[in-house]
Design an enzyme around this catalytic site. Structure first.
Site, PDB file in Angstrom:
ATOM      1  N   LYS A  58     -12.454  -3.826  12.236  1.00 40.50           N
ATOM      2  CA  LYS A  58     -11.802  -2.969  13.259  1.00 40.50           C
ATOM      3  C   LYS A  58     -12.555  -1.534  13.465  1.00 40.50           C
ATOM      4  O   LYS A  58     -12.556  -1.347  14.547  1.00 40.50           O
ATOM      5  CB  LYS A  58     -10.190  -2.650  12.978  1.00 40.50           C
ATOM      6  N   ASP A  83      -2.002  -3.026  17.832  1.00 42.34           N
ATOM      7  CA  ASP A  83      -1.276  -3.205  16.743  1.00 42.34           C
ATOM      8  C   ASP A  83      -0.059  -2.355  16.807  1.00 42.34           C
ATOM      9  O   ASP A  83       1.017  -2.866  16.465  1.00 42.34           O
ATOM     10  CB  ASP A  83      -2.070  -2.724  15.649  1.00 42.34           C
TER      11      ASP A  83
HETATM   12  P1  NAP Z   1      -6.860  -0.672   5.060  1.00 37.66           P
HETATM   13  O1  NAP Z   1      -7.462   0.168   6.022  1.00 37.66           O
HETATM   14  O2  NAP Z   1      -7.723  -1.407   3.921  1.00 37.66           O
HETATM   15  O3  NAP Z   1      -5.886   0.290   4.036  1.00 37.66           O
HETATM   16  C1  NAP Z   1      -5.251   0.105   3.009  1.00 37.66           C
HETATM   17  C2  NAP Z   1      -4.281   1.039   2.471  1.00 37.66           C
HETATM   18  O4  NAP Z   1      -3.572   0.426   1.418  1.00 37.66           O
HETATM   19  C3  NAP Z   1      -4.674   2.662   2.064  1.00 37.66           C
HETATM   20  O5  NAP Z   1      -3.600   3.282   2.468  1.00 37.66           O
HETATM   21  C4  NAP Z   1      -4.976   2.376   0.595  1.00 37.66           C
HETATM   22  O6  NAP Z   1      -4.910   3.348   0.114  1.00 37.66           O
HETATM   23  C5  NAP Z   1      -3.651   1.411   0.335  1.00 37.66           C
HETATM   24  N1  NAP Z   1      -3.810   0.690  -1.080  1.00 37.66           N
HETATM   25  C6  NAP Z   1      -4.642  -0.420  -1.409  1.00 37.66           C
HETATM   26  N2  NAP Z   1      -4.565  -0.725  -2.714  1.00 37.66           N
HETATM   27  C7  NAP Z   1      -3.519   0.022  -3.288  1.00 37.66           C
HETATM   28  C8  NAP Z   1      -2.990   0.066  -4.335  1.00 37.66           C
HETATM   29  N3  NAP Z   1      -3.321  -0.640  -5.331  1.00 37.66           N
HETATM   30  N4  NAP Z   1      -1.830   1.043  -4.389  1.00 37.66           N
HETATM   31  C9  NAP Z   1      -1.537   1.685  -3.327  1.00 37.66           C
HETATM   32  N5  NAP Z   1      -1.994   1.677  -2.247  1.00 37.66           N
HETATM   33  C10 NAP Z   1      -3.115   0.898  -1.999  1.00 37.66           C
HETATM   34  O7  NAP Z   1      -5.774  -1.926   5.244  1.00 37.66           O
HETATM   35  P2  NAP Z   1      -5.075  -1.872   6.859  1.00 37.66           P
HETATM   36  O8  NAP Z   1      -6.068  -2.247   7.751  1.00 37.66           O
HETATM   37  O9  NAP Z   1      -4.233  -0.551   7.067  1.00 37.66           O
HETATM   38  O10 NAP Z   1      -3.824  -2.731   6.617  1.00 37.66           O
HETATM   39  C11 NAP Z   1      -3.028  -2.620   5.583  1.00 37.66           C
HETATM   40  C12 NAP Z   1      -1.894  -3.772   5.637  1.00 37.66           C
HETATM   41  O11 NAP Z   1      -1.286  -3.986   6.801  1.00 37.66           O
HETATM   42  C13 NAP Z   1      -2.838  -5.023   5.329  1.00 37.66           C
HETATM   43  O12 NAP Z   1      -1.923  -5.968   4.287  1.00 37.66           O
HETATM   44  C14 NAP Z   1      -3.009  -6.000   6.383  1.00 37.66           C
HETATM   45  O13 NAP Z   1      -2.944  -7.408   6.275  1.00 37.66           O
HETATM   46  C15 NAP Z   1      -1.556  -5.475   7.230  1.00 37.66           C
HETATM   47  N6  NAP Z   1      -1.535  -5.614   8.791  1.00 37.66           N
HETATM   48  C16 NAP Z   1      -0.624  -6.400   9.512  1.00 37.66           C
HETATM   49  C17 NAP Z   1      -0.667  -6.338  10.827  1.00 37.66           C
HETATM   50  C18 NAP Z   1       0.373  -7.274  11.488  1.00 37.66           C
HETATM   51  O14 NAP Z   1       0.295  -7.542  12.672  1.00 37.66           O
HETATM   52  N7  NAP Z   1       1.567  -7.798  10.934  1.00 37.66           N
HETATM   53  C19 NAP Z   1      -1.750  -5.826  11.529  1.00 37.66           C
HETATM   54  C20 NAP Z   1      -2.398  -4.833  10.824  1.00 37.66           C
HETATM   55  C21 NAP Z   1      -2.561  -4.808   9.419  1.00 37.66           C
HETATM   56  P3  NAP Z   1      -6.024   4.279  -0.263  1.00 37.66           P
HETATM   57  O15 NAP Z   1      -6.331   4.875   1.025  1.00 37.66           O
HETATM   58  O16 NAP Z   1      -5.765   5.314  -1.574  1.00 37.66           O
HETATM   59  O17 NAP Z   1      -7.170   3.317  -0.591  1.00 37.66           O
END
Ligand code: NAP
Length: 282
Positions: free
Chosen positions: A70, A107
């Site tokens: 993205k 989103d």
């Molecule tokens: P991202 O940019 O990779 O961010 C991941 C987030 O999760 C960061 O805040 C990270 O913290 C945190 N994290 C990862 N592992 C962790 C752990 N073990 N303990 C605590 N925090 C942890 O991912 P994203 O794009 O924001 O997506 C997040 C989730 O939303 C994903 O599961 C994705 O599939 C979902 N999503 C769903 C939709 C939908 O349409 N339903 C749309 C978009 C995303 P740090 O900053 O400390 O690494």
């Protein structure tokens, strides 16, 4: 006269085999009578821009973009919508007649539409978002424009949450906007707690205190299906039975992309019902 070839669309990600987007867009196309195909394409890290140009050159009319591309899609788009610029991430690409690539982020609007479906109005509410990644960035502008009383972003890496607070502070000066770590969560209860971390299916569970929610709070996990169950199970054990996974958001963000590309906004309720039935037999 023979039927013209359908317009081609796709979602690009890595991995991508699990994506529900081809199914969702097939249901939208059927419902609206639009003549198109929608595929799943596996992108190659480090080659995203070249691959996108090649896909557009080979005839694709629009692309959705998911993890981990993205931010690269944001960098690639020549023309950005306001909400994409704020999010710093793009999930919908298309080209205009002059072959310029446009980028949008649907989103946040998808999330807010799903809150509407759940009859949750953010105005004057207290909101806690767990996570400060790309998804949270996409949610913040539309959420803040809804006028919450307070919005706290809690993240494992506190500096990322603090960066978002700085970047978004001006959108809603009346909202108390704050950042913290997952180990220094403020006293609840919150009206809405959103799990936007990528912990759903991973080994590491979030260790959350029960005081974050109360009986009429809404607990929302951006992940859908089984991946959301751990967070929603925590909320229920903490006394909040009002929970939702992110399937509605997924369908709503897809509908917004479909509308950008095709000029017609599909009805989301029947598609969400169908997918819910397919995913967990409800
Ligand atoms: P991202 O940019 O990779 O961010 C991941 C987030 O999760 C960061 O805040 C990270 O913290 C945190 N994290 C990862 N592992 C962790 C752990 N073990 N303990 C605590 N925090 C942890 O991912 P994203 O794009 O924001 O997506 C997040 C989730 O939303 C994903 O599961 C994705 O599939 C979902 N999503 C769903 C939709 C939908 O349409 N339903 C749309 C978009 C995303 P740090 O900053 O400390 O690494």
């Amino acid at each position: 006269m023979s039927d013209p070839r359908p317009d081609r669309y796709a979602v690009v990600g890595n991995p991508i085999h699990h994506s529900l987007s081809p199914r969702i867009h097939a249901l939208f196309a059927e419902q609206t009578g639009q003549h198109l195909t929608y595929e799943a394409l596996q992108g190659t890290p480090g080659q995203f821009a070249e691959e996108v140009w090649a896909w557009f050159s080979s005839g694709f009319r629009g692309l959705n973009v998911t993890v981990p591309f993205k931010e690269e899609a944001f960098a690639l788009a020549r023309v950005l919508t306001d909400r994409a610029r704020h999010a710093g991430a793009v999930n919908t690409l298309w080209r205009d007649d002059e072959r310029r690539i446009h980028g949008d982020n649907t989103d946040g609007v998808g999330f807010c539409r799903d809150l509407d479906r759940l009859n949750f109005d953010v105005r004057s509410r207290r909101i806690l978002i767990l996570g400060a990644g790309g998804a949270t960035r996409g949610l913040l502008q539309p959420l803040l424009e809804g006028g919450p009383e307070a919005l706290v972003i809690a993240n494992r890496t506190v500096a990322r949450a603090e960066g978002l607070v700085e970047a978004f502070r001006d959108i809603a000066p009346a909202t108390r906007l704050a950042a913290c770590g997952l180990d220094t969560l403020p006293q609840g209860p919150f009206d809405l707690v959103v799990n936007a971390t990528a912990t759903g299916l991973g080994e590491d569970a979030l260790d959350l205190p029960a005081h974050l929610v109360q009986a009429d709070s809404l607990a929302y996990d951006l992940v859908y299906g089984a991946g959301a169950q751990r967070f929603l199970g925590w909320a229920e054990a903490a006394g909040c039975s009002n929970g939702s996974d992110g399937l509605g958001m997924l369908v709503e963000q897809a509908a917004e992309a479909f509308a950008i590309w095709r000029g017609v906004h599909p009805e989301t309720a029947p598609v969400l019902r169908e997918l819910r039935h397919e995913i967990d037999g409800q």
